[in-house]
Design a protein around this motif. Structure first.
Motif, short mmCIF file in Angstrom:
data_model
loop_
_atom_site.label_atom_id
_atom_site.label_comp_id
_atom_site.label_asym_id
_atom_site.label_seq_id
_atom_site.Cartn_x
_atom_site.Cartn_y
_atom_site.Cartn_z
N VAL A 1 63.15 42.51 -86.73
CA VAL A 1 63.63 42.45 -85.35
C VAL A 1 62.45 42.10 -84.45
O VAL A 1 61.39 42.74 -84.52
CB VAL A 1 64.25 43.79 -84.90
N VAL A 2 62.64 41.09 -83.61
CA VAL A 2 61.67 40.74 -82.57
C VAL A 2 62.31 41.08 -81.23
O VAL A 2 63.46 40.72 -80.99
CB VAL A 2 61.30 39.24 -82.62
N LEU A 3 61.59 41.78 -80.38
CA LEU A 3 62.13 42.07 -79.06
C LEU A 3 61.06 41.83 -78.01
O LEU A 3 59.89 42.15 -78.21
CB LEU A 3 62.65 43.51 -78.97
N ASP A 4 61.48 41.21 -76.92
CA ASP A 4 60.61 40.86 -75.80
C ASP A 4 61.27 41.34 -74.51
O ASP A 4 61.78 40.54 -73.73
CB ASP A 4 60.38 39.35 -75.78
N PRO A 5 61.31 42.67 -74.30
CA PRO A 5 62.06 43.21 -73.17
C PRO A 5 61.40 42.93 -71.83
O PRO A 5 60.23 42.50 -71.78
CB PRO A 5 62.07 44.72 -73.47
N PRO A 6 62.11 43.18 -70.73
CA PRO A 6 61.50 43.03 -69.40
C PRO A 6 60.39 44.04 -69.19
O PRO A 6 60.12 44.89 -70.05
CB PRO A 6 62.67 43.27 -68.45
N ARG A 7 59.76 43.97 -68.05
CA ARG A 7 58.56 44.77 -67.79
C ARG A 7 58.77 46.26 -68.00
O ARG A 7 57.86 46.98 -68.42
CB ARG A 7 58.07 44.51 -66.35
N LYS A 8 59.95 46.76 -67.74
CA LYS A 8 60.19 48.20 -67.87
C LYS A 8 60.26 48.66 -69.33
O LYS A 8 60.23 49.86 -69.61
CB LYS A 8 61.49 48.59 -67.17
N GLY A 9 60.35 47.74 -70.28
CA GLY A 9 60.43 48.08 -71.68
C GLY A 9 61.86 48.16 -72.19
O GLY A 9 62.82 47.95 -71.44
N ALA A 10 62.02 48.47 -73.47
CA ALA A 10 63.34 48.51 -74.09
C ALA A 10 64.04 49.84 -73.84
O ALA A 10 65.24 49.88 -73.56
CB ALA A 10 63.22 48.25 -75.59
N GLY A 11 63.34 50.93 -73.96
CA GLY A 11 63.93 52.23 -73.73
C GLY A 11 64.57 52.84 -74.97
O GLY A 11 64.77 52.19 -75.99
N GLU B 1 66.65 53.22 -80.51
CA GLU B 1 67.44 53.94 -81.51
C GLU B 1 68.46 53.02 -82.18
O GLU B 1 68.72 53.16 -83.39
CB GLU B 1 68.13 55.13 -80.85
N ALA B 2 69.05 52.08 -81.42
CA ALA B 2 70.01 51.15 -82.01
C ALA B 2 69.34 50.23 -83.03
O ALA B 2 69.90 49.93 -84.09
CB ALA B 2 70.68 50.32 -80.91
N ILE B 3 68.13 49.77 -82.73
CA ILE B 3 67.39 48.94 -83.68
C ILE B 3 67.03 49.76 -84.91
O ILE B 3 67.25 49.33 -86.06
CB ILE B 3 66.11 48.39 -83.02
N SER B 4 66.48 50.94 -84.71
CA SER B 4 66.01 51.77 -85.81
C SER B 4 67.14 52.17 -86.75
O SER B 4 66.91 52.34 -87.95
CB SER B 4 65.30 53.01 -85.26
N ALA B 5 68.34 52.31 -86.20
CA ALA B 5 69.48 52.71 -87.03
C ALA B 5 69.80 51.67 -88.10
O ALA B 5 70.38 52.00 -89.14
CB ALA B 5 70.71 52.94 -86.15
N ARG B 6 69.40 50.41 -87.85
CA ARG B 6 69.64 49.35 -88.83
C ARG B 6 68.47 49.19 -89.79
O ARG B 6 68.52 48.35 -90.68
CB ARG B 6 69.95 48.03 -88.12
N VAL C 1 57.91 55.31 -83.26
CA VAL C 1 57.25 56.25 -84.16
C VAL C 1 58.15 57.46 -84.41
O VAL C 1 58.25 57.96 -85.54
CB VAL C 1 55.88 56.68 -83.57
N GLU C 2 58.83 57.92 -83.37
CA GLU C 2 59.79 59.02 -83.53
C GLU C 2 60.89 58.67 -84.53
O GLU C 2 61.44 59.55 -85.20
CB GLU C 2 60.43 59.38 -82.19
N GLN C 3 61.21 57.37 -84.62
CA GLN C 3 62.29 56.91 -85.49
C GLN C 3 61.80 56.54 -86.89
O GLN C 3 62.56 55.98 -87.68
CB GLN C 3 63.00 55.71 -84.85
N GLY C 4 60.55 56.83 -87.19
CA GLY C 4 60.08 56.61 -88.56
C GLY C 4 59.30 55.34 -88.77
O GLY C 4 59.19 54.86 -89.91
N TYR C 5 58.74 54.77 -87.70
CA TYR C 5 57.91 53.58 -87.83
C TYR C 5 56.46 53.92 -87.49
O TYR C 5 56.19 54.92 -86.81
CB TYR C 5 58.42 52.46 -86.91
N ARG C 6 55.55 53.11 -87.99
CA ARG C 6 54.15 53.29 -87.66
C ARG C 6 53.60 51.98 -87.09
O ARG C 6 54.09 50.88 -87.41
CB ARG C 6 53.35 53.68 -88.91
#
Length: 417
Positions: free
Chosen positions: A339-349, A354-359, A382-387
């Motif tokens: 997954v590549v994400l390029d969110p606006p300045r405020k970030g993805a949130g 959580e929706a990305i990590s679920a997949r 990181v909370e969702q199991g990524y480093r």
């Protein structure tokens, strides 16, 4: 009850500390924090307080340098010079620093944001893009004052400072704006594309629609600007999303390609896809047998992307807010490899993370223009199991405090769900 003194308008001599996110440095005076613009770490300056709402901090501009840092230079633009007092353009933050110092400041800020917000100690080195510190800006939006003169706003103010030039903006682009008067209190957008064609659109208040709605008029150039990146020619809406720095699109796309390393025949998502720059790179990696899902909320960008990537049938588009699309049922059964994400300045949130990590993608490439938002999102992943695997950072906005960072997040094999 607020018992703090109001220092607005006062001049204080302070010793300047480290750079902070937002284009200022931190100083202290009588137990309060002073956020100082136009200063450098280690300097002694006289700061004029421009904003004081009480509490533990206030804001100000350095108007006199008593002891200069080694990296200080004379700003190329007079509107960024301390000799002008506090009535300065708010667009540039670091014109008073040489190029090496700017990179050091930005590196320290990205590193500090990761440590403070995400709790990750990961030194980051911001790298320069080719082209130098001046005349790199290919897109700009200028305000117009009450006399019809184009300019930029003072930092944290609606006041417009008229300009005759902008040294970081391409000459033809800024010249097309400053060479004429405009409707008072309007705005002007300008784009100089890869062919050096200049596109200008004026936005004025429409009295028939009130003060909120605006009427737009194309003054110069066509509806589309032509750009080049990743070996492709792109026709994008003249003032639609495209990287402002001419070298940025290729640099970011190459980094995304290296970090993503999507398997041939695999599945990739490109979220906040814009006009499809990263989708094109992912499509080449997955090949005709693979699939790329590109999600973008701006319909004009989806239209441009669809036209520009018509030779890549493996790319499918969804138009709508990312959080809503990810919560829908038309994403396909296959979980994404990348997954590549390029969110606006405020970030993805949190909702999007959580929706990305679920997949459970193997790799996530996060592109961010705001170090604080990047750190918040990285912490959520990181909370969702990524480093955090690595970060590449680029000075895609010289003279300003902005910096573009690309972070690779990998699924943590030691993480227990």
């Amino acid at each position: 009850m607020n018992d703090k003194p109001d220092w607005t308008g006062s001049r204080l001599e302070v010793e300047v500390g480290s750079a902070a996110h937002g284009g200022h440095c931190v100083a202290r005076h009588e137990g309060r924090v002073v956020f100082v613009r136009h200063a450098l770490p280690g300097e002694t300056v006289v700061v004029e307080i421009t904003e004081d709402k009480g509490g533990g901090f206030c804001r100000g501009d350095a108007v006199e340098v008593r002891s200069a840092a080694a990296g200080r230079v004379t700003p190329p633009c007079p509107l960024a010079d301390p000799a002008r007092g506090t009535r300065r353009c708010g667009g540039c933050d670091w014109q008073h620093a040489d190029g090496e110092t700017q990179l050091e400041l930005k590196s320290s800020v990205v590193t500090e944001q990761l440590r403070r917000i995400a709790g990750i100690d990961h030194p980051v080195e911001v790298r320069a893009l080719p082209g130098g510190l001046l005349r790199w800006r290919s897109r700009a939006r200028t305000a117009v004052d009450g006399e019809g003169r184009p300019g930029f706003r003072v930092h944290r103010s609606h006041e417009v400072i008229p300009i005759t030039d902008c040294p970081i903006t391409m000459e033809a682009a800024v010249g097309a704006v400053t060479s004429r008067d405009w409707s008072p209190d309007s705005e002007v957008e300008v784009t100089q594309d890869v062919d050096d064609e200049v596109h200008v659109t004026a936005h004025t208040r429409d009295p028939r629609r009130g003060r909120v709605k605006r009427a737009s008029q194309r003054v110069q150039g066509g509806e589309f600007a032509r750009e080049e990146a990743v070996g492709r020619s792109w026709n994008v809406s003249a003032h639609g999303f495209w990287q402002v720095h001419p070298a940025a699109a290729d640099a970011f796309a190459a980094t995304v390609a290296r970090m993503a390393a999507t398997p041939f025949g695999g599945t990739a998502w490109d979220l906040y896809a814009g006009v499809g720059l990263f989708a094109s790179v992912l499509a080449e990696q997955v090949g005709p047998a693979g699939a790329v899902l590109a999600v973008e909320s701006a319909r004009s960008a989806v239209r441009d992307a669809t036209a520009n990537l018509s030779d890549l049938p493996q790319v499918g588009f969804r138009s709508g807010p990312v959080e809503k699309v990810l919560g829908g049922r038309d994403l396909g059964a296959a979980d994404p490899d990348v997954v590549v994400l390029d969110p606006p300045r405020k970030g993805a949130g949190r909702e999007v993370v959580e929706a990305i990590s679920a997949r459970r993608p193997t790799r996530i490439v996060h592109v961010a223009c705001d170090p604080a938002a990047l750190a918040r999102d990285v912490g959520l992943f990181v909370e969702q199991g990524y480093r955090l695997g690595e970060i590449e950072a680029f000075d895609a906005f010289p003279m300003t405090h902005h910096v573009e960072s690309l972070a690779l997040l990998e699924r943590d094999v030691d993480y227990a769900e």
